[in-house]
Design an enzyme around this catalytic site. Sequence first.
Site, mmCIF file in Angstrom:
data_model
loop_
_atom_site.group_PDB
_atom_site.id
_atom_site.type_symbol
_atom_site.label_atom_id
_atom_site.label_comp_id
_atom_site.label_asym_id
_atom_site.label_seq_id
_atom_site.Cartn_x
_atom_site.Cartn_y
_atom_site.Cartn_z
ATOM 1 N N CYS A 224 29.740 42.831 -13.777
ATOM 2 C CA CYS A 224 30.526 43.808 -14.536
ATOM 3 C C CYS A 224 30.731 43.223 -15.928
ATOM 4 C CB CYS A 224 31.869 43.983 -13.833
ATOM 5 S SG CYS A 224 33.030 45.042 -14.694
ATOM 6 N N CYS B 60 26.831 48.097 -19.606
ATOM 7 C CA CYS B 60 27.750 48.373 -18.496
ATOM 8 C C CYS B 60 26.848 48.594 -17.296
ATOM 9 C CB CYS B 60 28.588 49.617 -18.771
ATOM 10 S SG CYS B 60 29.494 50.195 -17.313
HETATM 11 N N1 DGL Z 1 30.374 48.359 -14.540
HETATM 12 C C1 DGL Z 1 31.356 47.791 -15.376
HETATM 13 C C2 DGL Z 1 30.768 47.149 -16.606
HETATM 14 O O1 DGL Z 1 29.655 46.635 -16.536
HETATM 15 C C3 DGL Z 1 32.667 48.469 -15.579
HETATM 16 C C4 DGL Z 1 32.749 49.943 -15.660
HETATM 17 C C5 DGL Z 1 34.200 50.356 -15.578
HETATM 18 O O2 DGL Z 1 34.817 50.025 -14.564
HETATM 19 O O3 DGL Z 1 34.705 50.962 -16.535
HETATM 20 O O4 DGL Z 1 31.368 47.102 -17.638
#
Ligand code: DGL
Length: 277
Positions: free
Chosen positions: A76, A195
């Site tokens: 993440c 993301c």
């Molecule tokens: N998938 C996550 C990232 O790479 C976070 C997305 C979220 O929870 O807003 O930033």
Amino acid sequence: MFSHSPGPIGIFDSGYGGLTILHGIRQRLPEYDYMYLGDNARAPYGSRSFEVVYQFTRQAVLKLFDMGCQLVILGCNTASAKALRSIQQRDLPEWDPDRRVLGIIRPTAEVIGNLTTSRHVGLLATPGTILSGSYELEIAKLFPDIRLSGVGCPLWASIVEAGEADSPGADYFVKKRIDMLLRKDPDIDAIILGCTHYPLLMNSIVTHVPPGVRIIPQGEYVANSLRSYLDRHKSLESMLTRGGGCQYLTTESEEKFSETARIFLHEQVNVKHVDLG
Ligand code: DGL
């Protein structure tokens, strides 16, 4: 406090996005066991404060350590941007200096120099990741000649979490942000999907990015970087179990997770509900 027996590699994300990282890693390193944790009940993290993302991520890492992981990857960007450093510097020495927590921004920054010719790079990410300035910082250290332009996409992760990635509504919001990014810098020839949820919007993304502009999801690069990390850290590597299995954990309902994860992974998953905090 924690067990000192070998365990699976933990992969954490706020929700489903980290499945794109897990997929890339399992393709490249199929021999290890994995444990995936999605904090789906509290996703998205993208617009949450630094302190809240840090607390949530800390709880998730503790849970994965408690379940036997010796190594955790923050799959993440938002957590990597807002929580990684504090966990590495403040928490790990106190919890267990032999365990490791790694992020995914640095491995992406490391390859970007080879993926752009114009040296104008775009970044699509959560508002939290954009505001943290982490990509600018990491890229400037390695490739000071690259100009990075970022646009925050506040709704994209929520659209993915809601299982609406292939809807006309998703397409509207995807086009809007890509147009905004290309207006900001028309010379961009590579766009980082900063993301881990965004590769799940790929069907729509490819239709709005002009030919000649490269779209860069992170899974493959994070996997290569992990391979090289494990080759250089043999004692940690010897603490990883091998068997090719994957256990899934979610803070949401097991039914909802396995239904949505099946759409993304094209396979039935074995998932268990856990509470954090
Ligand atoms: N998938 C996550 C990232 O790479 C976070 C997305 C979220 O929870 O807003 O930033």
